[in-house]
Design an enzyme around this catalytic site. Structure first.
Site, mmCIF file in Angstrom:
data_model
loop_
_atom_site.group_PDB
_atom_site.id
_atom_site.type_symbol
_atom_site.label_atom_id
_atom_site.label_comp_id
_atom_site.label_asym_id
_atom_site.label_seq_id
_atom_site.Cartn_x
_atom_site.Cartn_y
_atom_site.Cartn_z
ATOM 1 C CB SER A 1 -0.895 0.023 1.239
ATOM 2 O OG SER A 1 -1.426 1.335 1.388
ATOM 3 C CG HIS B 1 -3.884 -1.530 -1.310
ATOM 4 N ND1 HIS B 1 -5.007 -2.288 -1.576
ATOM 5 C CD2 HIS B 1 -4.217 -0.739 -0.256
ATOM 6 C CE1 HIS B 1 -5.969 -1.972 -0.704
ATOM 7 N NE2 HIS B 1 -5.517 -1.029 0.107
ATOM 8 C CG ASP C 1 -5.152 2.297 1.391
ATOM 9 O OD1 ASP C 1 -6.110 1.505 1.444
ATOM 10 O OD2 ASP C 1 -3.990 1.984 1.689
ATOM 11 C CG MET D 1 -8.478 6.984 2.967
ATOM 12 S SD MET D 1 -7.350 7.207 4.359
ATOM 13 C CE MET D 1 -6.556 5.611 4.395
ATOM 14 C CG HIS E 1 -9.414 -0.108 0.654
ATOM 15 N ND1 HIS E 1 -8.687 -0.126 1.831
ATOM 16 C CD2 HIS E 1 -10.718 -0.166 1.022
ATOM 17 C CE1 HIS E 1 -9.513 -0.185 2.860
ATOM 18 N NE2 HIS E 1 -10.751 -0.196 2.394
ATOM 19 C CG MET F 1 -11.454 3.152 2.961
ATOM 20 S SD MET F 1 -9.819 3.259 3.747
ATOM 21 C CE MET F 1 -8.781 3.213 2.288
ATOM 22 C CG MET G 1 -11.120 -2.947 6.226
ATOM 23 S SD MET G 1 -9.674 -2.527 5.241
ATOM 24 C CE MET G 1 -8.672 -1.600 6.412
ATOM 25 C CG PHE H 1 -5.430 6.972 10.349
ATOM 26 C CD1 PHE H 1 -4.947 8.233 10.000
ATOM 27 C CD2 PHE H 1 -6.718 6.860 10.866
ATOM 28 C CE1 PHE H 1 -5.739 9.365 10.188
ATOM 29 C CE2 PHE H 1 -7.515 7.990 11.050
ATOM 30 C CZ PHE H 1 -7.023 9.243 10.713
ATOM 31 N N GLY H 2 -2.655 4.179 8.111
ATOM 32 C CA GLY H 2 -1.673 3.104 8.081
ATOM 33 C C GLY H 2 -1.047 2.944 9.459
ATOM 34 N N GLY H 3 -0.314 1.860 9.634
ATOM 35 C CA GLY H 3 0.487 1.674 10.845
ATOM 36 C C GLY H 3 -0.285 1.349 12.109
ATOM 37 C CG ASP I 1 -5.866 -2.884 3.671
ATOM 38 O OD1 ASP I 1 -4.747 -2.604 4.127
ATOM 39 O OD2 ASP I 1 -6.532 -2.106 2.949
ATOM 40 N N GLY I 2 -4.314 -4.243 6.756
ATOM 41 C CA GLY I 2 -4.143 -3.629 8.074
ATOM 42 C C GLY I 2 -3.287 -4.488 8.984
ATOM 43 N N GLY I 3 -2.125 -3.982 9.365
ATOM 44 C CA GLY I 3 -1.263 -4.704 10.295
ATOM 45 C C GLY I 3 -0.692 -5.999 9.741
ATOM 46 N N GLY J 1 1.288 -1.868 4.120
ATOM 47 C CA GLY J 1 1.809 -0.518 3.947
ATOM 48 C C GLY J 1 3.107 -0.318 4.702
HETATM 49 C C1 DX5 Z 1 -6.039 1.618 6.036
HETATM 50 C C2 DX5 Z 1 -5.598 1.145 4.665
HETATM 51 C C3 DX5 Z 1 -4.448 0.212 4.587
HETATM 52 C C4 DX5 Z 1 -3.177 0.707 5.182
HETATM 53 C C5 DX5 Z 1 -2.425 -0.494 5.674
HETATM 54 O O1 DX5 Z 1 -7.258 2.305 5.909
HETATM 55 O O2 DX5 Z 1 -6.681 0.483 4.042
HETATM 56 O O3 DX5 Z 1 -4.229 -0.202 3.247
HETATM 57 O O4 DX5 Z 1 -2.392 1.454 4.319
HETATM 58 O O5 DX5 Z 1 -1.368 -0.020 6.416
HETATM 59 P P1 DX5 Z 1 -0.506 -0.955 7.351
HETATM 60 O O6 DX5 Z 1 -0.005 -2.082 6.520
HETATM 61 O O7 DX5 Z 1 0.565 -0.025 7.800
HETATM 62 O O8 DX5 Z 1 -1.388 -1.426 8.475
HETATM 63 ZN ZN ZN Z 2 -6.394 -0.396 1.975
#
Ligand code: DX5
Ligand code: ZN
Length: 221
Positions: free
Chosen positions: A8, A33, A35, A37, A66, A68, A137, A143-145, A175-177, A197
């Site tokens: 991502s 990927h 994102d 938003m 993706h 959002m 999800m 948010f990332g991270g 997606d996520g963590g 990401g």
């Molecule tokens: C969050 C995004 C993810 C995000 C993942 O809304 O959909 O794609 O970038 O980030 P990490 O891999 O850092 O959790």
């Molecule tokens: Zn995503």
């Protein structure tokens, strides 16, 4: 199913996006990927079709987006036109999800659907015949991270059972963590499409980070 890795770019450095993409490509990812938003559907604003178009120029890898956003029907044609091949709107949205998925496939792209951590996997059943992927999800979107929410594992197992009965070729994306620890458990549970990401773009060696994710799937089996 073979693992698919989609870094991502939300966690990439946008001041040197092309450089970060080249580094990631050295690890041979399958997709990139995007994102998207809008500051309404999620409490953050990222970027839109212009960056999708920029990515299409930078890389030959397929792009997945993706969405959002509260009004996907308005923007889906712009993302398809920008060269995005796989699009996942959210299932929890104030629009007719079936029609939105139909719009994606009518425009010649592949359709996925995204489920938030609190949304039951059974919600996808009426849509399955139209889908190439279901995106679960494993953090709250925006948010990332963020920290991985472990209920994604049980949801993956349950969804894999449903898909095996109805349409086994549908990918389960997470997606996520996603990192070298969580990816192994997720692959074992039946997911095969991994979006990461920070585990990729915040790593010291971005290309190696992509390779490490794939290797972590293989050692889990
Ligand atoms: C969050 C995004 C993810 C995000 C993942 O809304 O959909 O794609 O970038 O980030 P990490 O891999 O850092 O959790
Ligand atoms: Zn995503």
């Amino acid at each position: 199913m073979e693992p698919i890795i989609s870094p991502s770019i939300l966690s990439a450095n946008f001041a040197r996006l092309e450089e970060d993409i080249r580094k990631a490509e050295s690890g041979n990812p399958d997709y990139f990927h995007l994102d998207i938003m809008d500051g309404h559907f999620v409490p953050n604003i990222s970027y839109g079709p212009m960056i999708a178009r920029t990515m299409r120029r930078i890389t030959k890898k397929p792009l997945d987006a993706h969405l959002m956003i509260t009004n996907p029907d308005k923007y889906i044609p712009k993302f398809v036109d920008a060269g995005v091949g796989l699009i996942y709107p959210h299932i929890e949205a104030p629009y007719d999800v079936y029609r939105t998925v139909q719009l994606i496939t009518d425009l010649g792209a592949k359709a996925g659907i995204t489920l938030n951590p609190g949304t039951p996997v059974e919600w996808v059943e009426p849509l399955i015949d139209k889908l190439d992927a279901v995106l679960l999800m494993s953090v709250c979107p925006g948010f990332g991270g963020q920290k991985f929410i472990p209920n994604a594992l049980e949801k993956t197992r349950k969804l894999r059972q449903i898909l095996d009965e109805l349409k086994p070729e549908v990918h389960i994306a997470i997606d996520g963590g996603v990192d070298t620890t969580t990816i192994g458990y997720l692959y074992e549970a039946g997911a095969n499409f991994f979006i990461a990401g920070s585990a990729v773009f915040k790593a010291k060696d971005i290309g190696q980070a992509v390779k490490n994710l794939r290797a972590a799937c293989q050692t889990s089996k």
